[in-house]
Design an enzyme around this catalytic site. Structure first.
Site, short mmCIF file in Angstrom:
data_model
loop_
_atom_site.label_atom_id
_atom_site.label_comp_id
_atom_site.label_asym_id
_atom_site.label_seq_id
_atom_site.Cartn_x
_atom_site.Cartn_y
_atom_site.Cartn_z
CB SER A 1 73.31 -27.88 80.75
OG SER A 1 74.68 -28.18 80.71
CB SER A 2 74.58 -30.20 75.43
OG SER A 2 75.13 -31.32 74.79
CD GLU B 1 78.97 -26.11 70.61
OE1 GLU B 1 79.93 -26.64 70.00
OE2 GLU B 1 78.74 -26.32 71.82
CB CYS C 1 83.10 -21.02 74.28
SG CYS C 1 84.53 -21.99 74.78
CG HIS D 1 75.22 -21.80 74.02
ND1 HIS D 1 74.51 -20.85 74.75
CD2 HIS D 1 75.40 -22.85 74.85
CE1 HIS D 1 74.27 -21.32 75.95
NE2 HIS D 1 74.80 -22.53 76.05
#
EC number: 1.17.7.4
Length: 316
Positions: free
Chosen positions: A228-229, A131, A101, A79
């Site tokens: 988890s978005s 994130e 990522c 994230h």
């Protein structure tokens, strides 16, 4: 006893994306290179099954860097983290590997470039999500304003309405984000957007597959974690696309079979951090109860692959 007929629509793409695959590989390769324990700041990806599997191999998950001993490697989650975190790790002379990522890193670079050009940032994202915290932490305090909804645009108080740029969390609803961007452009006509959409290819592809199968489904199950978005967004997309029953399940054991009584078609997909083994588990659970016919709903082909950091490709 005769099992009732059921059509299972399997979304494709679904499940693991390239960024998640890379992040998991980074933890596994770090354990292989340095031995356990290897520390991971925050869950490497938002999936309990994946995290538990890595814990069994020698990963120790913590929330803050000060929980890590200085003599063991530490990995930053997919994230992303605020800039202060690797700076602290370097000051403590720790071995650290960044599993952020690459598509999130792209947003970080974008924010830094706009900041260097004197623009204040508006981030479209969810407050408290790792994130969002990591991306906002790339710039000094006050340089990133967070907006979560189109209505929230009216509350923004920028330093200079003529000197703004916007970025987005990579795992948002494509449709929701479009509404927020439209509101931003209406209020701040001079606002600068990204060269290319910040919402990642995997998020977009998985949402499109759900939209394609929703009209044919009595129910949609999204395999994924509550934190988890991108998984939660898939549930919302399914409901908006016309499916009367869209639910998030972590495992087959979470399926509410009473709620599915009398259905004839179910769509199954998975968030980007859910492994295929959990999807297979859900499909098998339906096979145990129904005479299942499986149909694939393919809306895109994915062949993206991200390299792991060089330090893991070098000998110990």
């Amino acid at each position: 006893m005769t099992r009732p007929p059921l059509t299972l629509y399997l979304a494709a793409p679904r499940g693991f994306c390239a960024g998640v695959d890379r992040a998991i590989k980074i933890v596994e390769m770090a354990i292989e290179k340095w031995g356990g324990p290897v520390y991971v700041r925050h869950e490497i990806v938002h999936n309990r099954f994946v995290v538990d599997g890595l814990r069994d191999k020698g990963a120790v998950f913590v929330e803050e860097l000060d929980e890590c001993p200085p003599d063991r490697p530490v990995i930053f989650s997919a994230h992303g983290v605020p800039r202060a975190v690797p700076a602290e790790a370097a000051a403590r002379e720790m071995i650290y590997v960044d599993a952020t990522c690459p598509l999130v890193s792209k947003v970080h670079i974008e924010a830094a470039r706009h900041h260097e050009n004197g623009l204040q940032m508006v981030m479209i994202g969810h407050a408290g999500h790792p994130e969002t915290i990591g991306t906002m932490g790339q710039l000094p305090p006050g340089e990133v304003l967070l907006v979560e909804t189109a209505d929230g645009v009216a509350d923004l108080m920028p330093r200079d309405p003529e000197r703004l740029a916007f970025i987005t969390q990579t795992t948002l609803s494509v449709d929701d984000t479009a509404d927020i961007v439209a509101a931003l452009k209406a209020r701040f006509p001079a606002i600068v957007g990204p060269h290319k959409e910040d919402i990642c290819y995997a998020t977009t592809n998985r949402q499109e597959a759900v939209k394609a199968m929703a009209p044919d489904c009595d129910a949609i199950l999204v395999v994924g974690a509550p934190n988890s978005s991108n998984s939660r967004r898939l549930v919302e997309v399914g409901a908006r696309a016309g499916c009367a029953y869209a639910q998030l399940v972590q495992r087959a054991d979470d399926i509410d079979w009473r709620a599915l009584d009398g259905i004839r078609s179910v769509g199954i997909t998975a968030g980007a951090s859910a492994p295929e083994v959990l999807i297979d588990e859900v499909v098998d659970a339906f096979r145990d109860r129904y005479d299942v016919t499986v149909e694939m709903v393919v809306t895109a082909e994915e062949n993206v692959e991200f390299k792991v950091p060089r330090v893991l490709r070098q000998p110990a």
